[in-house]
Design a protein around this motif. Structure first.
Motif, short mmCIF file in Angstrom:
data_model
loop_
_atom_site.label_atom_id
_atom_site.label_comp_id
_atom_site.label_asym_id
_atom_site.label_seq_id
_atom_site.Cartn_x
_atom_site.Cartn_y
_atom_site.Cartn_z
N LEU A 135 0.83 -1.20 0.00
CA LEU A 135 0.00 0.00 0.00
C LEU A 135 0.87 1.25 0.00
CD1 LEU A 135 -2.91 -0.90 2.48
CD2 LEU A 135 -3.01 -0.73 -0.01
N VAL A 136 1.93 1.22 0.80
CA VAL A 136 2.86 2.35 0.85
C VAL A 136 3.61 2.46 -0.47
CG1 VAL A 136 4.87 3.32 2.02
CG2 VAL A 136 3.09 2.19 3.35
N GLN A 137 4.02 1.33 -1.02
CA GLN A 137 4.74 1.36 -2.29
C GLN A 137 3.85 1.91 -3.39
OE1 GLN A 137 8.21 0.44 -2.92
NE2 GLN A 137 7.50 1.78 -4.56
N ALA A 138 2.59 1.51 -3.39
CA ALA A 138 1.64 2.03 -4.38
C ALA A 138 1.51 3.55 -4.26
CB ALA A 138 0.28 1.36 -4.22
N ARG A 139 1.48 4.02 -3.00
CA ARG A 139 1.39 5.46 -2.77
C ARG A 139 2.63 6.17 -3.32
NH1 ARG A 139 -1.50 9.78 -2.94
NH2 ARG A 139 -1.00 11.38 -1.38
N ALA A 140 3.78 5.57 -3.16
CA ALA A 140 5.01 6.15 -3.68
C ALA A 140 4.96 6.25 -5.21
CB ALA A 140 6.22 5.33 -3.24
N TYR A 141 4.43 5.21 -5.87
CA TYR A 141 4.28 5.26 -7.33
C TYR A 141 3.34 6.40 -7.73
CZ TYR A 141 6.41 0.59 -7.65
OH TYR A 141 7.28 -0.47 -7.58
N ALA A 142 2.25 6.56 -6.98
CA ALA A 142 1.30 7.63 -7.30
C ALA A 142 1.94 9.01 -7.12
CB ALA A 142 0.06 7.51 -6.41
N LEU A 143 2.74 9.17 -6.07
CA LEU A 143 3.43 10.43 -5.85
C LEU A 143 4.45 10.70 -6.96
CD1 LEU A 143 3.96 10.11 -1.99
CD2 LEU A 143 2.48 11.77 -3.14
N TYR A 161 0.81 5.91 -12.45
CA TYR A 161 -0.51 5.79 -11.82
C TYR A 161 -1.08 4.39 -12.03
CZ TYR A 161 -0.63 10.91 -11.30
OH TYR A 161 -0.37 12.21 -10.94
N GLU A 162 -0.87 3.85 -13.24
CA GLU A 162 -1.33 2.48 -13.52
C GLU A 162 -0.61 1.48 -12.62
OE1 GLU A 162 -1.94 -0.57 -17.30
OE2 GLU A 162 -0.49 1.07 -17.45
N LYS A 163 0.69 1.72 -12.43
CA LYS A 163 1.47 0.84 -11.56
C LYS A 163 0.97 0.93 -10.13
CE LYS A 163 6.34 -0.46 -11.07
NZ LYS A 163 7.74 -0.08 -11.40
N ALA A 164 0.62 2.13 -9.69
CA ALA A 164 0.07 2.32 -8.35
C ALA A 164 -1.25 1.57 -8.20
CB ALA A 164 -0.13 3.80 -8.06
N ALA A 165 -2.08 1.64 -9.24
CA ALA A 165 -3.40 1.01 -9.18
C ALA A 165 -3.33 -0.50 -9.14
CB ALA A 165 -4.23 1.46 -10.38
N THR A 166 -2.29 -1.07 -9.75
CA THR A 166 -2.20 -2.53 -9.83
C THR A 166 -1.30 -3.13 -8.76
OG1 THR A 166 -0.42 -2.28 -11.48
CG2 THR A 166 -2.66 -2.58 -12.31
N THR A 167 -0.63 -2.29 -7.98
CA THR A 167 0.19 -2.78 -6.87
C THR A 167 -0.71 -2.99 -5.67
OG1 THR A 167 2.17 -1.61 -7.66
CG2 THR A 167 2.15 -2.27 -5.34
N ASN A 168 -0.99 -4.25 -5.36
CA ASN A 168 -1.94 -4.59 -4.30
C ASN A 168 -3.28 -3.90 -4.55
OD1 ASN A 168 -2.81 -5.86 -1.96
ND2 ASN A 168 -2.16 -4.18 -0.63
N ALA A 169 -3.82 -4.15 -5.75
CA ALA A 169 -5.08 -3.51 -6.15
C ALA A 169 -6.16 -3.70 -5.10
CB ALA A 169 -5.54 -4.11 -7.48
N ASN A 170 -6.89 -2.63 -4.80
CA ASN A 170 -7.93 -2.68 -3.78
C ASN A 170 -8.97 -1.59 -4.06
OD1 ASN A 170 -7.33 -0.17 -1.84
ND2 ASN A 170 -5.38 -1.06 -2.51
N GLU A 171 -10.13 -1.76 -3.45
CA GLU A 171 -11.26 -0.85 -3.74
C GLU A 171 -11.10 0.52 -3.09
OE1 GLU A 171 -14.92 -2.04 -1.64
OE2 GLU A 171 -13.68 -3.55 -0.63
N LEU A 178 -6.52 5.03 -10.78
CA LEU A 178 -6.97 4.83 -12.16
C LEU A 178 -7.55 6.11 -12.74
CD1 LEU A 178 -8.60 1.29 -11.87
CD2 LEU A 178 -6.58 1.88 -13.23
N LEU A 179 -8.24 6.89 -11.91
CA LEU A 179 -8.79 8.17 -12.36
C LEU A 179 -7.65 9.12 -12.75
CD1 LEU A 179 -11.66 9.29 -12.69
CD2 LEU A 179 -11.42 10.34 -10.44
N LYS A 180 -6.59 9.12 -11.93
CA LYS A 180 -5.42 9.93 -12.26
C LYS A 180 -4.76 9.43 -13.54
CE LYS A 180 -3.96 11.83 -7.81
NZ LYS A 180 -2.78 12.14 -6.99
N GLU A 181 -4.69 8.11 -13.67
CA GLU A 181 -4.10 7.55 -14.89
C GLU A 181 -4.87 8.01 -16.12
OE1 GLU A 181 -3.77 3.47 -17.46
OE2 GLU A 181 -4.44 3.31 -15.38
N ALA A 182 -6.20 7.91 -16.04
CA ALA A 182 -7.04 8.29 -17.18
C ALA A 182 -6.84 9.76 -17.54
CB ALA A 182 -8.50 8.01 -16.86
N THR A 183 -6.78 10.61 -16.53
CA THR A 183 -6.58 12.04 -16.76
C THR A 183 -5.24 12.30 -17.44
OG1 THR A 183 -7.91 12.59 -14.81
CG2 THR A 183 -6.44 14.30 -15.65
N ALA A 184 -4.20 11.63 -16.95
CA ALA A 184 -2.87 11.80 -17.54
C ALA A 184 -2.85 11.31 -18.99
CB ALA A 184 -1.83 11.05 -16.71
#
Length: 227
Positions: A135-143, A161-171, A178-184
């Protein structure tokens, strides 16, 4: 034996094999003594390294205590540079590189740099950070995605952002990533990629708060792309 340090298992395993053949010992005495010496030195070296690293980590954690306090209080300059009495995150990340404290300092420094608008510095720090907590690693990818987006690197941001979304994917977090990914991807004029990201939110996270926004955005991008 400690399974995390395979070097520590070698002497016993080697000794057991050698004990099974006295003849082998007699015929290869010189070579075996050389091998045993190398193994012993390796074990001693590994033990010394891990002892030193543990000591450095304790010093690093103590050094960054006040820096984290400043970080939490949003006193970012003091958090990064220190206050004359205590080291800042910059110093801890550099001086204690390779320790848990140094690794964590990279994360805090990355976030602080991002808040200060120092986007390349944020990338440098966050790329040096890694965590077993997904979860922390996913946050780092998003940052990292945020920092790249601020620098106009829209494709790189989208991929992160896609990497963040798929790292321990959760609701809880994946839909927002994914919303950030789509915007980018929209900004990169990758409309097919944007549509795909919106569809993932709609199809995979049907109860997420982002679903309605994803539906509206998907329809808008499809119209924009002539689909």
């Amino acid at each position: 034996m400690n399974p995390e340090h395979p070097l520590l298992e070698n002497p016993d395993a080697l000794a057991e094999r050698l004990a099974n053949s006295e003849d082998f010992l007699r015929r290869n005495k010189t070579v075996l003594l050389g091998v045993l010496t190398v193994v012993v030195l390796a074990v001693v070296g590994a033990f010394g390294y891990y002892t030193w690293r543990s000591s450095q980590d304790e010093k690093g954690q103590a050094a960054m205590f006040q820096a984290v306090h400043y970080w939490e209080a949003d006193s970012l300059k003091k958090a990064m540079k220190g206050d004359g009495q205590y080291d800042g995150l910059e110093s801890v990340a550099s001086q204690y590189s390779g320790t848990k404290a140094g690794n964590l300092a990279n994360f805090y420094a990355g976030v602080a740099s991002l808040k200060e608008g120092k986007f390349q510095a944020a990338i440098d720090y966050l790329e040096d950070f890694s965590s077993d907590d997904l979860l922390v690693q996913a946050r780092a990818y998003a940052l990292l995605g945020d920092a790249n987006l601020e620098l106009g690197k829209t494709k790189e941001a989208a991929d992160l952002y896609e990497k963040a979304a798929t790292t321990n994917a959760n609701e809880f977090f994946s839909p927002s990533y994914l919303l950030k990914e789509a915007t980018a991807r929209e900004l990169a004029k990758d409309y097919d990629g944007a549509i795909k990201a919106y569809e993932r939110i709609i199809d995979e996270y049907q109860t997420a708060a982002e679903v309605n926004e994803a539906r509206e955005a998907k329809a808008r991008v499809e119209a924009l792309a002539g689909k």
